[in-house]
Design a protein around this motif. Structure first.
Motif, short mmCIF file in Angstrom:
data_model
loop_
_atom_site.label_atom_id
_atom_site.label_comp_id
_atom_site.label_asym_id
_atom_site.label_seq_id
_atom_site.Cartn_x
_atom_site.Cartn_y
_atom_site.Cartn_z
N PHE A 115 48.89 85.62 57.81
CA PHE A 115 48.73 84.41 58.45
C PHE A 115 49.32 83.25 57.88
O PHE A 115 49.97 83.23 56.65
CB PHE A 115 47.06 83.97 58.59
CG PHE A 115 46.53 84.71 59.69
CD1 PHE A 115 46.39 86.12 59.72
CD2 PHE A 115 45.68 83.87 60.81
CE1 PHE A 115 45.81 86.61 60.80
CE2 PHE A 115 45.29 84.53 61.68
CZ PHE A 115 45.19 86.14 61.96
N PRO A 116 49.32 81.89 58.30
CA PRO A 116 49.80 80.83 57.52
C PRO A 116 49.20 80.50 56.19
O PRO A 116 48.20 81.02 56.13
CB PRO A 116 49.70 79.75 58.35
CG PRO A 116 49.46 80.06 59.90
CD PRO A 116 48.95 81.54 59.65
N VAL A 117 49.89 80.34 55.16
CA VAL A 117 49.17 79.84 53.93
C VAL A 117 47.98 79.11 54.23
O VAL A 117 47.83 78.31 55.14
CB VAL A 117 50.13 79.29 53.00
CG1 VAL A 117 51.31 80.29 52.35
CG2 VAL A 117 50.81 78.00 53.55
N PRO A 118 46.98 79.07 53.38
CA PRO A 118 45.70 78.39 53.57
C PRO A 118 46.07 76.95 53.79
O PRO A 118 45.34 76.28 54.71
CB PRO A 118 45.07 78.66 52.19
CG PRO A 118 45.36 79.92 51.77
CD PRO A 118 46.80 79.99 51.97
N LEU A 119 46.89 76.27 53.03
CA LEU A 119 47.34 74.71 53.37
C LEU A 119 47.56 74.50 54.91
O LEU A 119 47.42 73.61 55.55
CB LEU A 119 48.47 74.35 52.42
CG LEU A 119 48.47 72.86 52.58
CD1 LEU A 119 47.29 72.16 52.17
CD2 LEU A 119 49.56 72.45 51.50
N GLY A 120 48.38 75.62 55.51
CA GLY A 120 48.90 75.82 56.99
C GLY A 120 47.52 75.90 57.81
O GLY A 120 47.29 75.16 58.75
N GLN A 121 46.80 76.76 57.41
CA GLN A 121 45.56 76.87 58.22
C GLN A 121 44.67 75.58 58.31
O GLN A 121 44.02 75.49 59.20
CB GLN A 121 44.79 78.18 57.84
CG GLN A 121 45.49 79.46 57.67
CD GLN A 121 44.42 80.61 57.35
OE1 GLN A 121 43.29 80.81 57.57
NE2 GLN A 121 45.15 81.52 56.50
#
Ligand code: NOJ
Length: 748
Positions: A115-121
């Motif tokens: 998934f997107p990196v946590p910052l992206g999420q």
């Protein structure tokens, strides 16, 4: 022993003063105290210490299996071969008490489907995205025997130089809490005894993101107020959501490394925050207390950590080596050891490992299932932030041929981002891969010429090909950013401009005269002010993961409408760091025109009437927290409060009318901010208190409501008690932290 649908984080609190055992239980949690006490009463000191030992798996050997059989190891990290895990569990079953091992791994934003990196999420502002991502990660990882992940990382991150900002959920305690809680729920699932449930780990306790200068592992100095009002907030949320484990951080705070900080672990984490799960160290963080200059040697480090209440030690083996002697010498109490073992056994019971330790290897695999890939694509769509879109350059319409340029257009490993131990680049769909292989994009004509193969390429020989590549196309799409190795742990940067010749590349592309769309994939908010004039549109994707390619085209071609918002402030210059929206006010806040003060010539040096800002870069960031454009336009109006006054037992309904005045259906992240005008300690100028993603058809309007209670306004004030303080408050509702649609109310 069937535990059924039990959501079991159960509490064991050793009452230190009385030496008695106190078990705190939630009504719906199963109580394993009997089983635990029976086991504990039969275990030798060595066996107890063995449970506190987490070992990094290297390779199978007779010696290792013997250690497991002897009960010298409680947990392994970094073993992912199901057959090997079954062999290790077999050895554990042969041990005297048959205590299963718990297998851990860093599964941070996906196991195989990334998934997107946590910052992206976090940029999606949608907890369901984080919960689904974590659930899918757990389903895939547990298939290979992983029962414990070291995520979510809920360190508040306000410094883009810090490489681990990518792994964070941003700068804001409210948003980090929301997304962190969702991840805990996703990893652990509804039934902890289910084969797909894995223990989550809230990390790093605490303040790791506040590293001085953004340099990884660096010291922090966090005041008791900031600790409780900012840094601990997401941890409390994770605890309330039932997180089974917490990891101590590498850093020292005010001179005390977390892994040896008794006050932090016993008083704050256990007593104040009522955490009743397992506390694990970070990798070597116990041993590193020697390097810090806090422990004399390995034995001293083990003593400091064990007496601070650190239950399981990762990797150095110092507990196994020294704890027995320390107990015999009376320097560590047996009650500290017993308390640790209770926490550890409890997690193993909760996860059903005593009944179900072996993996069913022949079962059908869910890894990379269509459902998982689609969820990753949706997450990548919702995580992308549109930062610029002049003249409606996007979505691309009536474009027959595009020129694709830049090092991130076809970088299957790098678009996955940091922390992908198990992600496989051959399964990544890059933007180029999507155009080649996805039927929905088969009609798009494109030419692809990266010009720079890597962001760090240090020659510009290919620049001569730019004109011929772009000239024949209707638009140029330039994929820039950072390769994954430029962010993440131990990957801090002091210069966060687009690296290498990427800015030059963009300028050269612009010179050709075609519409330019830039897509940046990066692990951090880069300083891109100088690049903005050279692009007509800019889509920012914190490393978007396996399905980044199709997700980006979904957005660029208007099959989806951008809806991501910034979970961190974008600074203009690295020297503005730290700059975050929810700061305290100085006595001399800068007015809006502050930047122009710099331009006054002929003035004498003076400090009278001067204000808090940078002469060269002003007071404003490049893009504020919560900012992000859409292809639709959203108009806010009619902000109203159910009352202008509320009591300490009351609540407030805040309503606003939101209209999609654009001609595309879209989604707006509606944000509620509050400011407590006067406090016993200074309150932040704005604080996020609510978010809602609202879908609106073109032309549609809706009334959006938030409910605010005095508890939402609580904070630790001068007396260090969490409570709301009476007085005037301002509320804002809007599409970013920069909104100015506001109202006032009084809390009595
Ligand atoms: C060090 C990191 O700080 C931590 O987050 C991670 O979980 C451990 N290593 C284990 O790999």
């Amino acid at each position: 022993m069937k535990k059924g649908n039990v959501r079991c984080i159960f509490s064991i609190l050793v009452c230190l003063l009385l030496g008695a055992k106190v078990y705190h239980m939630h009504a719906h949690q199963h109580d394993y105290s009997k089983e635990i006490e029976t086991l504990l009463s039969r275990m030798t000191l060595e066996e107890k210490i063995g449970q506190m030992n987490q070992v990094n798996f290297d390779s199978l050997s007779d010696e290792l299996l013997q250690q497991v059989e002897n009960g010298e190891i409680g947990s392994f990290l970094n073993v992912t071969d199901p057959k090997v895990i079954n062999i290790l569990q077999k050895a554990a079953e042969k041990s005297k008490h048959k205590i299963p091992l718990i297998i851990a791994r860093d599964v941070i934003h996906g196991y195989k489907t990334i998934f997107p990196v946590p910052l992206g999420q976090a940029a999606s502002f949608e907890p369901a995205i984080a919960e689904t991502g974590a659930r899918i990660a757990a389903v895939e990882a547990s298939e290979h025997g992983i029962k414990w992940t070291f995520a979510p990382m809920i360190d508040i991150a306000r410094d883009a130089r810090w490489g681990r900002i990518a792994e964070s959920l941003g700068e804001d305690p409210f948003l980090s809490s929301l997304m962190g809680e969702a991840m805990v729920k996703g990893f652990q699932g509804r039934d902890l005894t289910a084969p797909t449930a894995i223990a989550a780990c809230a990390k790093h306790f605490v303040g790791y993101g506040a590293a001085e200068g953004g340099r990884d592992y660096n010291s922090t100095s966090i005041t008791p107020y900031a600790l409780r009002n900012t840094y601990l907030v997401p941890f409390q949320k994770a605890i309330d959501a039932g997180v089974l484990t917490v990891m101590t951080s590498f850093n020292d705070n005010d001179g005390i490394p977390s892994s040896g900080n008794k006050y932090l672990l016993k008083e704050i984490l256990r007593k104040e925050m009522r955490f009743s799960g397992l506390i694990v160290s970070d990798w070597n963080s116990v041993g590193e207390m020697i390097t810090h200059g806090f422990a004399v040697d390995g034995k001293d480090a083990a003593r400091l950590a064990a007496s601070a209440g650190l239950n399981m030690e990762m990797n150095t083996g110092l507990y196994v080596k020294y704890l027995k002697r320390l107990v015999e010498e009376g320097r560590i109490s047996i009650s500290d050891i017993d308390a640790s073992v209770r926490y550890i056994l409890n997690v193993k019971f909760c996860l059903g490992l005593f009944d179900n330790r072996y993996l069913n290897i022949s079962k059908e695999s869910a890894i990379y299932s269509e459902k998982h890939l689609q969820a990753a694509r949706e997450a990548a769509v919702k995580s992308a932030i549109l930062l610029k879109n002049d003249n409606h350059t996007l979505p691309l319409r009536e474009i027959r041929k595009i020129a694709i340029i830049g090092p991130m257009a076809d970088a299957p490993y790098d678009q996955l981002g940091t922390w992908v131990f198990d992600g496989e680049p051959e399964h990544t769909v890059t933007p180029i891969g999507a155009l080649r292989d996805y039927t929905e994009y088969k009609d798009i004509q494109f030419v692809y010429e990266p010009i720079l193969r890597k962001s760090t390429d240090n020659d510009t020989v290919n620049f001569r090909k730019i004109r011929q590549t772009v000239e024949t196309a209707d638009a140029a799409i330039v994929f820039l950013g950072e390769e994954s190795r430029l962010s993440g742990e131990a990957h801090s940067l002091s210069d966060i401009n687009l690296i290498g010749y990427q800015s030059d590349l963009l300028r050269e592309v612009k010179k050709v005269g075609k519409p330019v769309v830039t897509v940046i994939m990066a692990g951090r908010p880069l300083t891109i002010e100088r690049d903005l004039p050279y692009t007509d549109a800019l889509l920012y994707c914190f490393h978007p993961g396996t399905m980044g390619g199709p997700a980006i085209w979904d957005l660029l071609f208007g099959r989806a409408n951008p809806s991501g918002k910034l979970p961190v402030t974008f600074v203009r210059e690295v020297g503005q760091i730290p700059l975050y929206y929810n700061h305290n006010n100085t006595g001399r806040p800068a007015p809006d025109h502050a930047k122009t003060l710099y331009d006054k010539s002929g003035e004498k040096q003076s400090s009278v009437g001067d204000v808090s800002f940078y002469l060269d870069s002003g007071k404003e960031p490049l893009f504020p927290f919560g900012y992000g454009l859409s292809y639709s336009e959203f108009k806010y109006s009619g902000l109203s409060l159910s009352s202008k006054k509320i009591g300490m037992k009351g609540s407030l309904v805040i309503s606003v009318t939101l209209k999609n005045t654009g001609n595309m259906d879209g989604t707006e992240v509606v944000q509620l901010y509050v400011r407590d005008r006067v406090g016993s300690i200074i309150r932040p100028v704005k604080e996020l208190k609510g978010v809602q993603r609202v879908n609106l058809k073109a032309g549609e309007s809706k009334v959006v409501r938030f409910v605010l209670s005095p508890d939402d306004l609580s904070f630790y004030g001068m007396d260090m008690i969490r409570k709301p303080e009476p007085g005037y408050y301002t509320v804002w509702v809007g599409g970013s932290s920069n909104t100015d649609l506001q109202e006032t109310f009084l809390l009595e």
